[in-house]
Design a protein around this motif. Structure first.
Motif, PDB file in Angstrom:
ATOM      1  N   LEU A 124      -3.595   6.406   1.057  1.00  0.00           N
ATOM      2  CA  LEU A 124      -3.377   5.034   0.576  1.00  0.00           C
ATOM      3  C   LEU A 124      -4.111   4.791  -0.733  1.00  0.00           C
ATOM      4  O   LEU A 124      -3.623   4.094  -1.620  1.00  0.00           O
ATOM      5  N   SER A 125      -5.297   5.405  -0.883  1.00  0.00           N
ATOM      6  CA  SER A 125      -6.033   5.165  -2.127  1.00  0.00           C
ATOM      7  C   SER A 125      -5.429   5.969  -3.283  1.00  0.00           C
ATOM      8  O   SER A 125      -5.730   5.710  -4.443  1.00  0.00           O
ATOM      9  N   ILE A 126      -4.589   6.946  -2.981  1.00  0.00           N
ATOM     10  CA  ILE A 126      -3.923   7.694  -4.062  1.00  0.00           C
ATOM     11  C   ILE A 126      -2.715   6.920  -4.582  1.00  0.00           C
ATOM     12  O   ILE A 126      -2.462   6.857  -5.778  1.00  0.00           O
ATOM     13  N   PHE A 127      -1.970   6.311  -3.668  1.00  0.00           N
ATOM     14  CA  PHE A 127      -0.688   5.730  -4.067  1.00  0.00           C
ATOM     15  C   PHE A 127      -0.716   4.212  -4.272  1.00  0.00           C
ATOM     16  O   PHE A 127       0.258   3.636  -4.742  1.00  0.00           O
ATOM     17  N   PHE A 128      -1.836   3.569  -3.913  1.00  0.00           N
ATOM     18  CA  PHE A 128      -1.890   2.111  -4.028  1.00  0.00           C
ATOM     19  C   PHE A 128      -3.095   1.649  -4.818  1.00  0.00           C
ATOM     20  O   PHE A 128      -4.174   2.237  -4.702  1.00  0.00           O
ATOM     21  N   THR A 129      -2.930   0.564  -5.574  1.00  0.00           N
ATOM     22  CA  THR A 129      -4.081  -0.140  -6.132  1.00  0.00           C
ATOM     23  C   THR A 129      -4.736  -0.886  -4.965  1.00  0.00           C
ATOM     24  O   THR A 129      -4.101  -1.078  -3.917  1.00  0.00           O
ATOM     25  N   PRO A 130      -5.991  -1.365  -5.138  1.00  0.00           N
ATOM     26  CA  PRO A 130      -6.632  -2.095  -4.039  1.00  0.00           C
ATOM     27  C   PRO A 130      -5.790  -3.284  -3.564  1.00  0.00           C
ATOM     28  O   PRO A 130      -5.686  -3.541  -2.360  1.00  0.00           O
ATOM     29  N   ASP A 131      -5.138  -4.018  -4.496  1.00  0.00           N
ATOM     30  CA  ASP A 131      -4.309  -5.163  -4.085  1.00  0.00           C
ATOM     31  C   ASP A 131      -3.117  -4.701  -3.247  1.00  0.00           C
ATOM     32  O   ASP A 131      -2.796  -5.293  -2.209  1.00  0.00           O
ATOM     33  N   GLN A 132      -2.465  -3.639  -3.734  1.00  0.00           N
ATOM     34  CA  GLN A 132      -1.303  -3.131  -2.994  1.00  0.00           C
ATOM     35  C   GLN A 132      -1.748  -2.622  -1.620  1.00  0.00           C
ATOM     36  O   GLN A 132      -1.041  -2.770  -0.632  1.00  0.00           O
ATOM     37  N   PHE A 133      -2.943  -2.025  -1.603  1.00  0.00           N
ATOM     38  CA  PHE A 133      -3.506  -1.499  -0.357  1.00  0.00           C
ATOM     39  C   PHE A 133      -3.627  -2.624   0.670  1.00  0.00           C
ATOM     40  O   PHE A 133      -3.219  -2.480   1.826  1.00  0.00           O
ATOM     41  N   ASP A 134      -4.173  -3.786   0.235  1.00  0.00           N
ATOM     42  CA  ASP A 134      -4.351  -4.921   1.156  1.00  0.00           C
ATOM     43  C   ASP A 134      -2.994  -5.406   1.671  1.00  0.00           C
ATOM     44  O   ASP A 134      -2.814  -5.674   2.855  1.00  0.00           O
ATOM     45  N   GLU A 135      -2.040  -5.522   0.730  1.00  0.00           N
ATOM     46  CA  GLU A 135      -0.707  -6.000   1.106  1.00  0.00           C
ATOM     47  C   GLU A 135      -0.077  -5.037   2.114  1.00  0.00           C
ATOM     48  O   GLU A 135       0.460  -5.437   3.140  1.00  0.00           O
ATOM     49  N   TRP A 136      -0.180  -3.739   1.811  1.00  0.00           N
ATOM     50  CA  TRP A 136       0.395  -2.698   2.671  1.00  0.00           C
ATOM     51  C   TRP A 136      -0.212  -2.769   4.071  1.00  0.00           C
ATOM     52  O   TRP A 136       0.492  -2.697   5.083  1.00  0.00           O
ATOM     53  N   SER A 137      -1.547  -2.930   4.124  1.00  0.00           N
ATOM     54  CA  SER A 137      -2.229  -2.882   5.408  1.00  0.00           C
ATOM     55  C   SER A 137      -1.904  -4.090   6.280  1.00  0.00           C
ATOM     56  O   SER A 137      -1.983  -4.017   7.502  1.00  0.00           O
ATOM     57  N   SER A 138      -1.540  -5.219   5.643  1.00  0.00           N
ATOM     58  CA  SER A 138      -1.341  -6.440   6.426  1.00  0.00           C
ATOM     59  C   SER A 138       0.121  -6.622   6.856  1.00  0.00           C
ATOM     60  O   SER A 138       0.443  -7.565   7.571  1.00  0.00           O
ATOM     61  N   GLN A 139       1.004  -5.750   6.409  1.00  0.00           N
ATOM     62  CA  GLN A 139       2.425  -5.969   6.713  1.00  0.00           C
ATOM     63  C   GLN A 139       3.001  -4.822   7.532  1.00  0.00           C
ATOM     64  O   GLN A 139       2.517  -3.690   7.426  1.00  0.00           O
ATOM     65  N   PRO A 140       4.055  -5.130   8.311  1.00  0.00           N
ATOM     66  CA  PRO A 140       4.710  -4.020   9.013  1.00  0.00           C
ATOM     67  C   PRO A 140       5.407  -3.100   8.012  1.00  0.00           C
ATOM     68  O   PRO A 140       5.731  -3.515   6.891  1.00  0.00           O
ATOM     69  N   ARG A 141       5.609  -1.852   8.386  1.00  0.00           N
ATOM     70  CA  ARG A 141       6.297  -0.905   7.503  1.00  0.00           C
ATOM     71  C   ARG A 141       7.714  -1.413   7.209  1.00  0.00           C
ATOM     72  O   ARG A 141       8.385  -1.907   8.127  1.00  0.00           O
ATOM     73  N   PRO A 142       8.182  -1.263   5.970  1.00  0.00           N
ATOM     74  CA  PRO A 142       9.487  -1.849   5.630  1.00  0.00           C
ATOM     75  C   PRO A 142      10.678  -0.932   5.932  1.00  0.00           C
ATOM     76  O   PRO A 142      11.683  -0.973   5.246  1.00  0.00           O
ATOM     77  N   TRP A 143      10.550  -0.069   6.932  1.00  0.00           N
ATOM     78  CA  TRP A 143      11.656   0.836   7.279  1.00  0.00           C
ATOM     79  C   TRP A 143      11.567   1.182   8.749  1.00  0.00           C
ATOM     80  O   TRP A 143      10.532   0.970   9.383  1.00  0.00           O
ATOM     81  N   GLU A 144      12.675   1.704   9.274  1.00  0.00           N
ATOM     82  CA  GLU A 144      12.657   2.231  10.647  1.00  0.00           C
ATOM     83  C   GLU A 144      13.541   3.469  10.725  1.00  0.00           C
ATOM     84  O   GLU A 144      14.450   3.642   9.903  1.00  0.00           O
ATOM     85  N   ILE A 145      13.234   4.306  11.720  1.00  0.00           N
ATOM     86  CA  ILE A 145      14.040   5.517  11.936  1.00  0.00           C
ATOM     87  C   ILE A 145      15.097   5.188  12.978  1.00  0.00           C
ATOM     88  O   ILE A 145      14.774   4.681  14.052  1.00  0.00           O
TER      89      ILE A 145
END
Ligand SMILES: C[S@@+](CC[C@H](N)C(=O)[O-])C[C@H]1O[C@@H](n2cnc3c(N)ncnc32)[C@H](O)[C@@H]1O
Length: 401
Positions: free
Chosen positions: A86-107
């Motif tokens: 997560l720290s490679i692909f996200f800025t700290p702001d994006q990291f927070d947003e990512w962590s607080s939301q469900p994944r935007p896809w399903e199998i």
């Protein structure tokens, strides 16, 4: 830059005894590995007596990881086992947003493709919406050196030792489950099938590997994909990013092939996966598909022409050729190739002594490379990507290397 799924193919052979999974050691002299490596030696002339082992850490990464490689590359791998994607692909702001939301896809089940991945909300252009880490990495030199039978035996050990071996075994290898008539059940066959069907080409140090990434392995192919794969420097983590806005319910796709190929080249390249592509590009009405093929074939010819112009120092002529390539790539929506082409144009303009043009092309290159994520997460704030910095970092890329 192109993402590649590269399952190495080799013919099937009968196998020997079943290898029992081993329990992690309680007092462990093999740290950071949680199990004693199991080793074998190469008998190929190129790498005679090279030692290859299965190294497993059940505690590293999302699913644990097993690596089949030499002791020296395993030592390099050990330095990356605490990699945090997560720290490679996200800025700290994006990291927070990512962590607080469900994944935007399903199998989900996709007719004619077994499983696939679909968006559950709108995914924005260039958004990173999936991260994944390798569960199994197999050194391609090992495959050649120890032979199929021994390679499959070690691969089965590698999967057995993972935290959740079923994550790998539940993937749909092309042949997994159903033995063909006359085929003998062999050790490591299911695991090998899954690797052949689902593994990506990746690297670790100087080594080339097949890497199995459990989530990304569920993404199906399209020749004009809506998403692409970006690897971390170590090769252990990857992020999936959107090439364009993706609507809820839309299937996520990546290209298993280098981009820019013609229809027949694509069908041939995909034959090893055992499906005929019916993506939007392959399903175009014949006249439009032929027109697309003609543009793609012309790009290939022009790239060869540009290379010879560059070698003979005809930089201004090469720039004109390059401009036509840019326009054809735009028509064909080849964003990833365009990024490389912009770097080429920057280099040509510099060689031609046209500083203004070099800065203009560098700006185009930085915009696309930055948006795609190749300049790190803070590239806009850094403001350090001028002509020299761009050519220093990316100048080795391009069609005339
Ligand atoms: C990396 S896996 C993708 C996920 C796979 N569908 C699954 O259920 O796990 C690759 C396999 O998926 C299937 N596949 C991928 N893209 C496809 C497509 N565009 N059309 C039909 N089958 C496809 C093929 O069987 C291929 O060998």
């Amino acid at each position: 830059m192109d993402q590649l799924l590269q399952p190495g193919y080799h013919p099937r052979q009968p196998q020997g005894q079943q290898q029992q999974p081993q329990k992690p050691l309680s007092s462990n002299p093999h740290l950071p590995w949680t199990h004693a490596p199991i080793c074998t030696h190469s008998h190929s002339l190129n790498s005679l007596s090279t030692k290859y082992c299965v190294y497993t850490s059940q505690t590293a990464f999302i699913n644990g990881i097993s690596i089949l490689t030499t002791p020296s590359l395993a030592a390099l791998a050990a330095e990356h086992l605490d990699e945090e994607p997560l720290s490679i692909f996200f800025t700290p702001d994006q990291f927070d947003e990512w962590s607080s939301q469900p994944r935007p896809w399903e199998i989900v089940d996709i007719p004619g493709k077994d499983k696939g991945v679909v968006a559950t909300r709108k995914i924005r252009k260039y958004e990173t919406f999936m991260v994944d880490q390798a569960a199994v990495m197999v050194d391609l030199e090992m495959e050649k050196g120890v032979g199929l039978k021994e390679g499959m035996r070690l691969l089965k050990v590698a999967v057995d030792r993972l935290k959740r071996p079923e994550v790998v075994r539940e993937m749909s290898g092309r042949h997994a489950g159903a033995l063909k008539e006359g085929e003998v059940a062999v050790e490591g066959r299911v695991e090998e099938d899954v690797m052949m069907t689902n593994a990506f080409g990746t690297s670790l140090g100087e080594g080339s590997f097949r890497g199995l990434f459990p989530l990304v392995s569920r993404i199906n192919h399209a020749c004009d994909p809506n998403s692409f794969v970006m690897f971390s420097n170590s090769g252990f983590s990857l992020g999936i990013k959107a090439y364009r806005d993706i609507d809820p319910g839309e299937e996520i796709t990546i290209s298993y092939l280098l981009l820019g190929k013609t229809h027949s080249e694509r069908q041939q390249g995909l034959s090893r996966w055992g499906f005929t592509c019916t993506c939007a590009l392959c399903s175009l009405p014949t006249p439009e598909r032929n027109a697309s093929d003609a543009r793609r074939a012309r790009i290939t010819r022009l790239q060869a022409h540009l290379e010879s112009q560059f070698k003979s120092h005809a930089y201004n002529a090469a720039l004109r050729t390059g401009e036509e390539i840019v326009s054809l790539m735009k028509e064909e929506n080849l964003t990833a190739l365009l990024a490389d082409q912009y770097v080429v144009m920057t280099r040509l303009s510099t060689a031609a002594g046209d500083r203004e043009a070099a800065e203009m092309w560098a700006g185009e290159a930085v915009e696309v490379l930055g948006e795609m994520g190749f300049l790190g997460t803070e590239w806009r704030e850094e403001g350090r990507w001028g002509v020299e910095e761009l050519l220093g970092a990316f100048g080795g890329r391009g069609v005339y290397e």
